[in-house]
Structures are given as C-alpha cells and as structure tokens.
Design an enzyme around this catalytic site. Structure first.
Site, PDB file in Angstrom:
ATOM      1  N   GLY A 193       5.671   3.255   0.610  1.00  0.00           N
ATOM      2  CA  GLY A 193       6.370   4.161  -0.316  1.00  0.00           C
ATOM      3  C   GLY A 193       5.486   4.410  -1.512  1.00  0.00           C
TER       4      GLY A 193
ATOM      5  N   SER B 293       0.852  -1.181   0.000  1.00  0.00           N
ATOM      6  CA  SER B 293       0.000   0.000   0.000  1.00  0.00           C
ATOM      7  C   SER B 293       0.888   1.230   0.000  1.00  0.00           C
ATOM      8  CB  SER B 293      -0.886   0.008   1.245  1.00  0.00           C
ATOM      9  OG  SER B 293      -0.080   0.343   2.365  1.00  0.00           O
ATOM     10  N   LYS B 294       0.232   2.372   0.046  1.00  0.00           N
ATOM     11  CA  LYS B 294       0.988   3.634   0.021  1.00  0.00           C
ATOM     12  C   LYS B 294       1.973   3.717   1.188  1.00  0.00           C
ATOM     13  CE  LYS B 294      -1.958   6.541  -2.719  1.00  0.00           C
ATOM     14  NZ  LYS B 294      -3.362   6.080  -2.564  1.00  0.00           N
ATOM     15  N   ARG B 295       1.639   3.031   2.254  1.00  0.00           N
ATOM     16  CA  ARG B 295       2.521   3.055   3.424  1.00  0.00           C
ATOM     17  C   ARG B 295       3.926   2.570   3.091  1.00  0.00           C
ATOM     18  NH1 ARG B 295       1.790  -0.729   6.871  1.00  0.00           N
ATOM     19  NH2 ARG B 295       0.207  -1.826   5.653  1.00  0.00           N
TER      20      ARG B 295
END
Ligand code: GLU
Length: 494
Positions: free
Chosen positions: A249, A245-247
């Site tokens: 990067g 996920s965006k977490r």
C-alpha cells in the site's frame, strides 16, 4: 550529561516513507524528551538519484507530522570540499591510501573469488605502495580512489543501545573506499564527518545500517573523534512479514495524509512501530509520547505494519478531538466535494460544529465526513439500495411516515426530545414498533442504514427538511405501485 544532539539524515532519492518517518520521529521524540537538538541533514551526494522535489516531499511529510527541526536542513552536496579535506587529513595521518586498481581488475578478482566460493574482500594490492610510486602513477593520470586502511588484526567493538554489544574481527573488514575516483565522498565518509562536525551524541537509525557501523566507528577513531552512542531501530515488515514496501500500500507519508489520516494518529501509530512505553498503552498524545519515549523501550524484533491499527487509532483521534480542531480539516474535505458554504465559518458555525460532533464518532477517515455528512449539507444524496431494500419495504410506511411528518411539523419546538416523544407516541397510537419508523426515517433522512441517532439527525436537519424528506415516503416506499407517481429526484419539492 553532555547535550543530546540527534539527526535525521534522509537521502532524497524517494519521498518520506513510513520507515524514514519512524526514524525521524524516534530522533525527534528523543531530542524533545531530553530537551536536546534535532538536526535535519539531507544526504544528497548522489546527484543522479537525488532531486529537489524529493527534498520538498520529505520536508512536507515532516511538517505534516509536526516534526520540527532545530538546525538545518544541512545539504551534504554543499559540503563536498570539506569531506575531501577530511579525507586528505586521514591520508596525511596514514589512515588512508590511494588505490589505483581498475574497476575491471577488481571485478575479475571478485568473480574469481565467487567461483572459488570464498568471500571477497579487497586484497590490499595498493595498501603498501611506496610514496614514489604513488607520485608517479598520479603524474601518469592514473585514476585512483582513496581507501581507508583498516587495521589488519584485532577487533572492533561498539555497544548498540538496542542490540547490545557487537564486535567484529577487523580481518573481516575490507579497506573500504572513502573518496571515489571522481572525488565524491562515499556514504561512510560524509556521514561520519558530518556526525562529528554536528557533535551528534546519539545515532538513531534503521537496523539496516548496523552492518555499516563497525566501519564508521573505525573512522571516528581515525579522526580522533568521540564515538556517539548507537541505537538501531528494528525493520518494519508488511503484514506478510516481508520488508515493508510499496506492495503493501502507500508507503509515502503524504499519501496517508491524502487518504484522510490525522497527523496526530499517524504519529502515534509510527511511535508504536518498534517502540513501546513498557505497558500496553496504545493511544498517547504527543506530550505523553515525548514524556515516555526512551531508547530502552525500542524492541529488537521487527515491527509489523498493521493498517487496521492505524485506522483504529485514526477513528479514536477523530472521535475525541474537539470539533474546532477538526473544522479546518473537515472544511478542506467539504470544499473538495463541493459541499462547503462560507456560512459554516460564519453565522452557521455553531450548527456546523454540532454536525462535526455528530459525525466524528463514526468517522474512520476524514473523507467519511463527506460521505456521512452529505445529506446534512445538500439535498443531492443517494439512497443506498440495500438500505432501501431492508428498511423501506413495508408498504404501510408510505402512509405512516407522511402522517408522522405532519405531527412533527405541528411541534412548536423541534428538538431531539420533542421529536423522540412524538415518534414514540405516534408509533404507539398506530400500533407499530418504533424501530420500523426509526429505521425507515434514517434511510429517508440520510440515505443510509447506519447513521447517528435518528433524533439527533432530525434535530440537526431541522424541522422543515425532516418533514419534507419523511413525506417522500409516498414515493420512495413501494414506488409507482402505491401512489402511481414516479419519484422526483431528491431535493425537488414534492
Ligand atoms: N542517508 C542514510 C539513509 O537514508 C542515513 C544514514 C544514517 O542515518 O546514518 O539511509
């Protein structure tokens, strides 16, 4: 063998992310391997969540990755009438029925099931309404959805090319919705109608869709259509093993472009997320990927996104691509940093290509050409304080290096070889280690402790810049204590 026709069917509710790009790539590789067709379909029936900007972002990402499509983009939002017509056909054939249950009554039943801890499935209240009743409710303007009539007993089976045979009891599948009360098709309806119309032979998509497949197979059958082959590709996890996920990067493909990854490297990296050629080859050209790609090579187990591997692949590609191929990309970087000069495409082109060759072996990302190349293109570069501390401490350098500069200046021919011979014989004469002079020269000439071979650096800078910068040792070494002068900024003549 019938023609291979595959599709990539993104919903434009976000940019092209790593998982979507990997799905697109697998479809593209499969199509190219079999000389089949790769079709792009934009699943934009959810008008509230889809946007033209997202479509553009997806197309941009695909173009950057070189994933060219043979047909499309086909927009589902332009085919709504067709889905409705197909839904009516299913209704006429007795495979679908209108359901008048209100949202509230369904929510209450679902809640009661949750309380009783029994799994909820639509209970078929409207499944057997008589034609007259349906007519009457419709006349009373009672809203309805259209549900698919799932056969009440038996099994539904399909064979997944990655996960093997899969079967489900029909009793566990509810009568799912095909058309919403506003007449919009659901995902199941539009996806199957399109796959039938487009004569898709293989559906290659994320494993998160595997649970949708039984319902879709039922729909193919009800439409009397040939069921395609399915290949569900494993999920991509972040390094912490949770879903990527965006977490973890930047997950949008264009963000990787903007960070300075090469499309070739990124494509190679994506190909290895859940697929392997059957041996441990990692670096593969696009032609090789096309040649070696097969559905059999797709793994069942989840893939882990490893940024280090991406960076490694990128540096491999950077160091092996010919300077001419890198030139337009490096030009863009240099332009952005204000270091570009038209002469690098003109009379200084050969020199600039030489510089790219010199720098590329140490570059991990495109911006490294700027940070490592600045001292070759401008006099306005900084000396890294830790490099200074480490290699410019020895006070005798303040005299040694200007003397060395005088020797180098006297050379009638200034080349890698003559510069090296001069430095080595000078070191011997002054009884110092060549390394002392080499390390100090590197810091003065490039501002860094780590750089390409010092004699290549000298030859690239040329005789006058090299000697000029070496003379700066009288300021840069020991500073004011030695010469009693304060250092002028780099680039000003001494
Ligand atoms: N539009 C779906 C998605 O983006 C893909 C549907 C499919 O491949 O069947 O997940």
């Amino acid at each position: 063998m019938p023609e291979i026709r595959v599709r990539f069917a993104p919903s434009p509710t976000g940019f092209l992310h790593v998982g979507g790009a990997r799905t697109a790539l697998f479809n593209w590789l499969f199509a190219r391997h079999h000389q089949g067709k790769f079709i792009l379909r934009i699943e934009d029936t959810d008008a509230g969540r889809s946007s033209a900007a997202m479509v553009e972002g997806i197309l941009q990402g695909m173009r950057w990755l070189g994933l060219d499509w043979d047909e499309g983009p086909v927009f589902q939002s332009q085919r709504l009438e067709h889905y409705r017509a197909e839904a009516s056909r299913l209704k006429e054939a007795g495979s679908a029925y209108p359901c008048f249950c209100s949202v509230e009554s369904l929510a209450a039943k679902r809640e009661a099931a949750a309380k009783a801890k029994v799994p909820w499935k639509y209970d078929g209240t409207c499944r057997s309404l008589m034609a007259a009743e349906i007519r009457e409710r419709a006349l009373n303007n009672q809203g309805s959805v259209l549900r698919f009539k799932v056969p009440s007993e038996g099994k539904i089976e399909f064979s997944d090319r990655v996960f093997g045979p899969i079967e489900h009891d029909l009793a566990a599948i509810e009568d799912f919705v095909l058309l919403r009360s506003d007449g919009m098709p659901t995902y199941h309806l539009s996806v199957v109608v399109d796959d039938v119309d487009m004569q898709i032979s293989h559906v290659i998509r994320g494993a998160d869709h595997i649970s949708n497949t039984p319902k879709q197979v039922l729909l193919y059958q009800a439409l009397n259509a040939q069921v395609p082959e399915f290949a569900h590709v494993p999920l991509i996890l972040g390094p912490d093993k949770s879903r990527l996920s965006k977490r973890h990067g930047a997950t949008s493909v264009t963000a990787y472009r903007d960070q300075g990854f090469l499309p070739e490297a990124f494509r190679n990296f994506l190909a290895l997320l859940g697929w392997s050629p059957g041996d441990d080859t990692e670096r593969m050209s696009t032609a090789e990927l096309i040649e070696r790609f097969s559905l059999e090579g797709i793994n069942k187990s989840n893939a882990v996104f490893n940024l280090e591997k991406l960076a490694w692949l990128n540096s491999q590609y950077l160091s092996s691509l010919p300077a001419q191929d890198l030139l337009p990309l490096v030009e863009r970087e240099m332009e952005g940093a204000g270091l570009w000069d038209a002469a690098y495409q003109g009379e200084r082109r050969a020199w600039f290509l030489g510089l790219i060759d010199l720098l590329k072996t140490r570059a991990r990302l495109l911006p490294d050409f700027v940070s490592n190349g600045r001292a070759f293109l401008s006099d306005a570069y900084e000396i890294d304080p830790s490099a200074r501390e480490k290699f410019l401490k020895e006070p005798s350098l303040a005299v040694l290096l200007p003397d060395l500069a005088a020797r180098l200046e006297a050379l009638p021919e200034f080349t890698i070889e003559t510069a090296e011979a001069t430095l080595r014989s000078f070191a011997e004469e002054r009884q110092v280690k060549p390394g002392l002079l080499i390390n100090a020269s590197r810091v003065l000439l490039t501002g860094k402790a780590v750089a390409p071979g010092i004699f290549e650096v000298m030859a690239m800078l040329g005789q006058s810049k090299t000697t000029h910068r070496l003379r700066r040792a009288s300021w840069e070494v020991g500073g004011a204590e030695l010469g009693g002068k304060s250092a002028p900024p780099i680039g000003h003549s001494s």
